[in-house]
Structures are given as structure tokens and as C-alpha cells.
Design an enzyme around this catalytic site. Sequence first.
Site, PDB file in Angstrom:
ATOM      1  N   GLU A 190       9.572  54.801 -19.252  1.00  0.00           N
ATOM      2  CA  GLU A 190       8.235  55.248 -18.851  1.00  0.00           C
ATOM      3  C   GLU A 190       7.145  54.552 -19.680  1.00  0.00           C
ATOM      4  OE1 GLU A 190       7.331  56.723 -16.236  1.00  0.00           O
ATOM      5  OE2 GLU A 190       9.268  57.446 -15.551  1.00  0.00           O
ATOM      6  N   TYR A 209       1.194  62.210 -18.709  1.00  0.00           N
ATOM      7  CA  TYR A 209       2.126  61.759 -17.676  1.00  0.00           C
ATOM      8  C   TYR A 209       3.526  61.548 -18.266  1.00  0.00           C
ATOM      9  CZ  TYR A 209       5.092  58.996 -14.908  1.00  0.00           C
ATOM     10  OH  TYR A 209       6.226  58.567 -14.278  1.00  0.00           O
ATOM     11  N   ASP A 235       0.674  60.970 -12.038  1.00  0.00           N
ATOM     12  CA  ASP A 235       0.253  59.664 -12.553  1.00  0.00           C
ATOM     13  C   ASP A 235      -0.769  59.103 -11.566  1.00  0.00           C
ATOM     14  OD1 ASP A 235       1.701  58.781 -10.390  1.00  0.00           O
ATOM     15  OD2 ASP A 235       2.737  57.198 -11.469  1.00  0.00           O
TER      16      ASP A 235
END
Length: 299
Positions: free
Chosen positions: A40, A123, A141
Amino acid sequence: MKSKDIQNFQNTVLDWYKHNKREFLWRRETPEPFLTLVSEVMLQQTQTSRVAEKLPVFFEQFPTIFALAEASNADIIRAWKGMGYNNRALRLRDAARLIGERYNGQIPQSLDELLALPGIGRYTATALMSFSFKIDIAVVDVNIRRVYSRIFFKMETTASVAPEKEINEIADMIYPKNQSSEWHQAIMDIGALYCTARQPECKKCPLQIFCISAGAMIEYTSPKRAEPSYNGIPRRIWRGRTVELLRSASILTSESINHFLFGEFATQDDHKWIRQVLLTLEKDGIILQNENVVQLREN
Ligand code: SF4
């Protein structure tokens, strides 16, 4: 949407995902938290194809949180080659150090603890909670915000998005409980495959019948924020070129950097520009400058 429509919408999204989801190395039934954390952070500003290429190499070098925690600045910046935005790599390493010290190497599961880690925004924290810890939480997001904006609010142009507060309310209400992980990955896939930022393909989109903005938006690209540039090239590219030189040469002088970047006829303005670039890299903890010598910072 009425509750019957919401249920229909949820079933359509989940059914589409079951048959059409994109396959990625980081997308597993329950991905290891460390895998989700690293992927991520990489995905924050790098294309998925590049992340798919880099991730296995990164894990070979840093197979555990502790291995990553021990990386020097220079190690991590070398390992981040080709990804851009090197600050992310330093913050990821700093997060690994804190996780090692505070949580004995176990990534924490609460929102507050995750948000207190360097480089972890809302996020990434909620993605970890949803994808790896299977906690019921809304994930938003930039892509999910765009898709929700278009489906639930009438968007005039492709650049428009609904206010954050309203999107957060929708986000909390719309995901099916106990299926946060599949749901949010499904919405992200629909955002990437159909509901793209510039040219959404509403005619092919599986959510067309639920979408208030389907086929009705004017294509519009917001002007980009001006970024300092030199010779028409943005500063982040100059920063990347400079770090690239230091990755292969370890130690250089500012003159030799000028020489590599501008050739033997570098002007005073070229020198001045590179001095500014070096200062920003130094401020971000990426390089060290001592008198005239420049090198990647070790710690
Ligand atoms: S119908 Fe168009 S605007 Fe609506 S979600 Fe699908 S691609 Fe996006």
C-alpha cells in the site's frame, strides 16, 4: 437509494468482483499485514505494474519488519530504485522501526495506533484493517471517492468530486458488513477499469444502472499545480536523477553531479539549480552534504 436498491447494488458489485477481480501479488484471501503495509505504501504514488515488479525483490531484501527496521537510509533508497518519491521509503523504514520497538514486530490493529506510525495516513491504516485484519471499516482512497461521487451525486465534469464529509457518510453506510475487504477492492477495480479519472466507460460499466452521473459528465482535466521546474523539467525529476547518480556512485561532489547532469558546459544557473535540489534532498534526510561531498545518508 432505498434499502432494497442498496442490497441490489451491493450484490451487483460483489458478484462482478467474484468473476472479474484483478489478480495481484498483494491480493490474497487474508494478506500478511506486512505485505499489505509495504504494497500500500508503494501503491501510494507508483503504478501497479511497477509495484508488481518491485515487490518480490523488496521482500527478498527485507523479508521481515525487523530486517526493514535495520535498513540504513542508503539501503532503503537503493532498494526503492525505480519507485520515485524516496521519502515514502524512509518513512516506511521508520514505521518498521517503531513497530519493532513498540509492538515487538506485530503491526497494530487499531486505527489510532496505525495513524501514529510515520507515513501511515487514514487510507493505508483502514486498508490494513480491512484487507489484513478483516475489520469492518470503511476505506476511502482517491479512486473510491471518485466512484462514490459519481454514483451517488450528480457530477458535472470528470474532475468533480463530492465533499469529503458526504463521501465519508456514504462510505460508512454502503459497504456490506463482514465484507469490507472484498467490497473496497471491488470498488477500486471498477474505478481502475471503468470509472477512470479522465474517460469513464459508462456504457461498459457494471454499475451504470445505479449511477446518477452515468454518461452525463463533461470531460475535464484540472490544471496541474505548478511545481518548481528548471529547463521545463519538474524538480521531482531532477531529484530522481540526482539520487540515481548517488545510488551508483555512492559519493560525489556537487560539481561532478552538475557535470553528469548538464555536461561540461554547465552554467552558473545550472549550478544554482542543483544546489537547490541538493538542499531539498538534504532537508528530507535522503542525502548528506559535507563541504563539497554529497552522498546518500546512511542513517
Ligand atoms: S456509470 Fe460511469 S460514472 Fe458511473 S460508476 Fe460507472 S463508469 Fe463511473
